[in-house]
Design a protein around this motif. Structure first.
Motif, PDB file in Angstrom:
ATOM      1  N   GLN A  75      11.177  74.420  28.284  1.00 33.51           N
ATOM      2  CA  GLN A  75      10.783  75.780  28.674  1.00 33.51           C
ATOM      3  C   GLN A  75       9.897  76.418  27.612  1.00 33.51           C
ATOM      4  O   GLN A  75       8.906  77.080  27.932  1.00 33.51           O
ATOM      5  CB  GLN A  75      12.025  76.655  28.910  1.00 33.51           C
ATOM      6  CG  GLN A  75      12.805  76.258  30.135  1.00 33.51           C
ATOM      7  CD  GLN A  75      14.187  76.899  30.181  1.00 33.51           C
ATOM      8  OE1 GLN A  75      14.602  77.605  29.272  1.00 33.51           O
ATOM      9  NE2 GLN A  75      14.909  76.616  31.262  1.00 33.51           N
ATOM     10  N   THR A  76      10.230  76.191  26.356  1.00 28.13           N
ATOM     11  CA  THR A  76       9.444  76.759  25.263  1.00 28.13           C
ATOM     12  C   THR A  76       8.064  76.118  25.192  1.00 28.13           C
ATOM     13  O   THR A  76       7.065  76.797  24.955  1.00 28.13           O
ATOM     14  CB  THR A  76      10.189  76.611  23.923  1.00 28.13           C
ATOM     15  OG1 THR A  76      11.469  77.236  24.049  1.00 28.13           O
ATOM     16  CG2 THR A  76       9.429  77.254  22.784  1.00 28.13           C
ATOM     17  N   ARG A 101       6.048  77.605  28.016  1.00 23.52           N
ATOM     18  CA  ARG A 101       5.656  78.986  27.701  1.00 23.52           C
ATOM     19  C   ARG A 101       4.535  79.012  26.659  1.00 23.52           C
ATOM     20  O   ARG A 101       3.585  79.780  26.774  1.00 23.52           O
ATOM     21  CB  ARG A 101       6.881  79.775  27.225  1.00 23.52           C
ATOM     22  CG  ARG A 101       6.676  81.258  27.151  1.00 23.52           C
ATOM     23  CD  ARG A 101       7.971  82.060  26.951  1.00 23.52           C
ATOM     24  NE  ARG A 101       8.903  81.494  25.982  1.00 23.52           N
ATOM     25  CZ  ARG A 101      10.026  80.845  26.282  1.00 23.52           C
ATOM     26  NH1 ARG A 101      10.367  80.633  27.548  1.00 23.52           N
ATOM     27  NH2 ARG A 101      10.820  80.371  25.328  1.00 23.52           N
ATOM     28  N   ALA A 102       4.627  78.152  25.654  1.00 17.56           N
ATOM     29  CA  ALA A 102       3.580  78.094  24.624  1.00 17.56           C
ATOM     30  C   ALA A 102       2.251  77.651  25.234  1.00 17.56           C
ATOM     31  O   ALA A 102       1.194  78.190  24.896  1.00 17.56           O
ATOM     32  CB  ALA A 102       3.993  77.145  23.502  1.00 17.56           C
ATOM     33  N   TRP A 121       1.996  79.426  19.672  1.00 17.00           N
ATOM     34  CA  TRP A 121       2.672  78.201  19.263  1.00 17.00           C
ATOM     35  C   TRP A 121       3.812  78.426  18.291  1.00 17.00           C
ATOM     36  O   TRP A 121       4.580  77.494  17.999  1.00 17.00           O
ATOM     37  CB  TRP A 121       1.641  77.217  18.702  1.00 17.00           C
ATOM     38  CG  TRP A 121       0.689  76.856  19.790  1.00 17.00           C
ATOM     39  CD1 TRP A 121      -0.570  77.373  19.988  1.00 17.00           C
ATOM     40  CD2 TRP A 121       0.939  76.004  20.900  1.00 17.00           C
ATOM     41  NE1 TRP A 121      -1.112  76.873  21.144  1.00 17.00           N
ATOM     42  CE2 TRP A 121      -0.213  76.034  21.727  1.00 17.00           C
ATOM     43  CE3 TRP A 121       2.013  75.217  21.290  1.00 17.00           C
ATOM     44  CZ2 TRP A 121      -0.300  75.290  22.906  1.00 17.00           C
ATOM     45  CZ3 TRP A 121       1.921  74.480  22.454  1.00 17.00           C
ATOM     46  CH2 TRP A 121       0.768  74.520  23.243  1.00 17.00           C
ATOM     47  N   ARG A 127      15.774  73.958  26.925  1.00 13.69           N
ATOM     48  CA  ARG A 127      15.129  75.045  26.163  1.00 13.69           C
ATOM     49  C   ARG A 127      13.818  74.564  25.549  1.00 13.69           C
ATOM     50  O   ARG A 127      12.820  75.288  25.540  1.00 13.69           O
ATOM     51  CB  ARG A 127      16.062  75.568  25.061  1.00 13.69           C
ATOM     52  CG  ARG A 127      17.109  76.537  25.545  1.00 13.69           C
ATOM     53  CD  ARG A 127      17.835  77.228  24.396  1.00 13.69           C
ATOM     54  NE  ARG A 127      18.400  76.310  23.414  1.00 13.69           N
ATOM     55  CZ  ARG A 127      19.582  75.692  23.535  1.00 13.69           C
ATOM     56  NH1 ARG A 127      20.316  75.874  24.608  1.00 13.69           N
ATOM     57  NH2 ARG A 127      20.006  74.883  22.590  1.00 13.69           N
ATOM     58  N   PHE A 128      13.823  73.342  25.034  1.00 13.25           N
ATOM     59  CA  PHE A 128      12.616  72.772  24.447  1.00 13.25           C
ATOM     60  C   PHE A 128      11.487  72.736  25.482  1.00 13.25           C
ATOM     61  O   PHE A 128      10.372  73.198  25.230  1.00 13.25           O
ATOM     62  CB  PHE A 128      12.914  71.359  23.928  1.00 13.25           C
ATOM     63  CG  PHE A 128      11.736  70.674  23.301  1.00 13.25           C
ATOM     64  CD1 PHE A 128      11.437  70.888  21.970  1.00 13.25           C
ATOM     65  CD2 PHE A 128      10.932  69.810  24.035  1.00 13.25           C
ATOM     66  CE1 PHE A 128      10.348  70.261  21.372  1.00 13.25           C
ATOM     67  CE2 PHE A 128       9.848  69.177  23.453  1.00 13.25           C
ATOM     68  CZ  PHE A 128       9.559  69.402  22.122  1.00 13.25           C
ATOM     69  N   GLU A 157       9.370  77.100  16.027  1.00 14.03           N
ATOM     70  CA  GLU A 157      10.696  77.530  15.589  1.00 14.03           C
ATOM     71  C   GLU A 157      11.815  76.648  16.149  1.00 14.03           C
ATOM     72  O   GLU A 157      12.964  76.774  15.724  1.00 14.03           O
ATOM     73  CB  GLU A 157      10.927  78.992  15.969  1.00 14.03           C
ATOM     74  CG  GLU A 157       9.990  79.960  15.258  1.00 14.03           C
ATOM     75  CD  GLU A 157      10.040  79.857  13.738  1.00 14.03           C
ATOM     76  OE1 GLU A 157      11.158  79.765  13.181  1.00 14.03           O
ATOM     77  OE2 GLU A 157       8.966  79.851  13.109  1.00 14.03           O
ATOM     78  N   GLN A 158      11.506  75.754  17.078  1.00 12.97           N
ATOM     79  CA  GLN A 158      12.503  74.830  17.623  1.00 12.97           C
ATOM     80  C   GLN A 158      12.797  73.673  16.682  1.00 12.97           C
ATOM     81  O   GLN A 158      13.692  72.880  16.936  1.00 12.97           O
ATOM     82  CB  GLN A 158      12.011  74.232  18.942  1.00 12.97           C
ATOM     83  CG  GLN A 158      11.765  75.227  20.018  1.00 12.97           C
ATOM     84  CD  GLN A 158      11.358  74.512  21.270  1.00 12.97           C
ATOM     85  OE1 GLN A 158      12.155  74.408  22.185  1.00 12.97           O
ATOM     86  NE2 GLN A 158      10.159  73.986  21.306  1.00 12.97           N
ATOM     87  N   PRO A 215       6.746  80.205  18.656  1.00 11.62           N
ATOM     88  CA  PRO A 215       8.072  79.930  19.222  1.00 11.62           C
ATOM     89  C   PRO A 215       8.331  78.426  19.410  1.00 11.62           C
ATOM     90  O   PRO A 215       9.453  77.958  19.215  1.00 11.62           O
ATOM     91  CB  PRO A 215       8.052  80.652  20.577  1.00 11.62           C
ATOM     92  CG  PRO A 215       7.055  81.747  20.397  1.00 11.62           C
ATOM     93  CD  PRO A 215       5.994  81.153  19.494  1.00 11.62           C
ATOM     94  N   TRP A 216       7.297  77.678  19.750  1.00 10.84           N
ATOM     95  CA  TRP A 216       7.429  76.226  19.853  1.00 10.84           C
ATOM     96  C   TRP A 216       7.834  75.648  18.495  1.00 10.84           C
ATOM     97  O   TRP A 216       8.740  74.824  18.389  1.00 10.84           O
ATOM     98  CB  TRP A 216       6.106  75.626  20.327  1.00 10.84           C
ATOM     99  CG  TRP A 216       6.026  74.144  20.249  1.00 10.84           C
ATOM    100  CD1 TRP A 216       6.520  73.244  21.147  1.00 10.84           C
ATOM    101  CD2 TRP A 216       5.433  73.372  19.204  1.00 10.84           C
ATOM    102  NE1 TRP A 216       6.259  71.963  20.728  1.00 10.84           N
ATOM    103  CE2 TRP A 216       5.594  72.019  19.535  1.00 10.84           C
ATOM    104  CE3 TRP A 216       4.765  73.700  18.025  1.00 10.84           C
ATOM    105  CZ2 TRP A 216       5.125  70.989  18.723  1.00 10.84           C
ATOM    106  CZ3 TRP A 216       4.296  72.671  17.212  1.00 10.84           C
ATOM    107  CH2 TRP A 216       4.479  71.333  17.570  1.00 10.84           C
TER     108      TRP A 216
END
Length: 143
Positions: free
Chosen positions: A18-19, A22-23, A29, A15-16, A34-35, A31-32
């Motif tokens: 993929q995020t 995507r970012a 940035w 997930r990291f 929020e991890q 959503p990145w």
């Protein structure tokens, strides 16, 4: 320190990644960010140590929206216009906190190599007539 099973760590890291991808593509940035845990410690050797999402948010948005960071949202750097691949090595160490969140990241790299790679990119883009004004200003300042 809590122990996490391989399945949880593998899923969280996927997930990291993929995020991050995507970012880099969308240039959003948040959503990145929020991890990470709210009290994340982020060590960036050129920028220093940041504590908490607010400090990291201010840094990542400024870094990734101005040159050269805006052309290094992923590796290698953006194509200068002829397919040339220009890159520098970076290692990130991330520490898992559980529940899909990361509590610490440390980016390890040689800042001088990044400056040299960026200068190489600028010279190539200048030769091709694709050098953005912001990059030209950076090149003048660091050349």
């Amino acid at each position: 320190m809590a122990a996490f099973d391989r399945e949880e760590l593998t899923a969280a890291f996927e997930r990291f990644e993929q995020t991050v991808a995507r970012a880099a593509k969308t240039r959003d940035w948040d959503p990145w960010l929020e991890q990470y845990t709210p009290d994340v410690e982020y060590v960036e050797h050129a920028a220093g140590t940041m504590k908490g999402r607010d400090e990291v948010r201010a840094w990542i948005w400024k870094t990734m929206t101005t040159f050269p960071g805006s052309h290094m949202t992923s590796f290698p750097m953006a194509d200068p216009g002829d397919g040339t691949i220009i890159s520098a090595t970076n290692i990130s160490i991330i520490t898992y906190a559980g529940d899909g969140l990361w509590r610490r990241q440390e980016d390890i790299y040689n800042p001088l190599r990044f400056v040299r790679a960026t200068m190489k990119w600028c010279r190539k883009a200048q030769q091709l007539g694709t050098l953005p004004d912001e990059a030209a200003r950076w090149m003048e300042q660091h050349g």
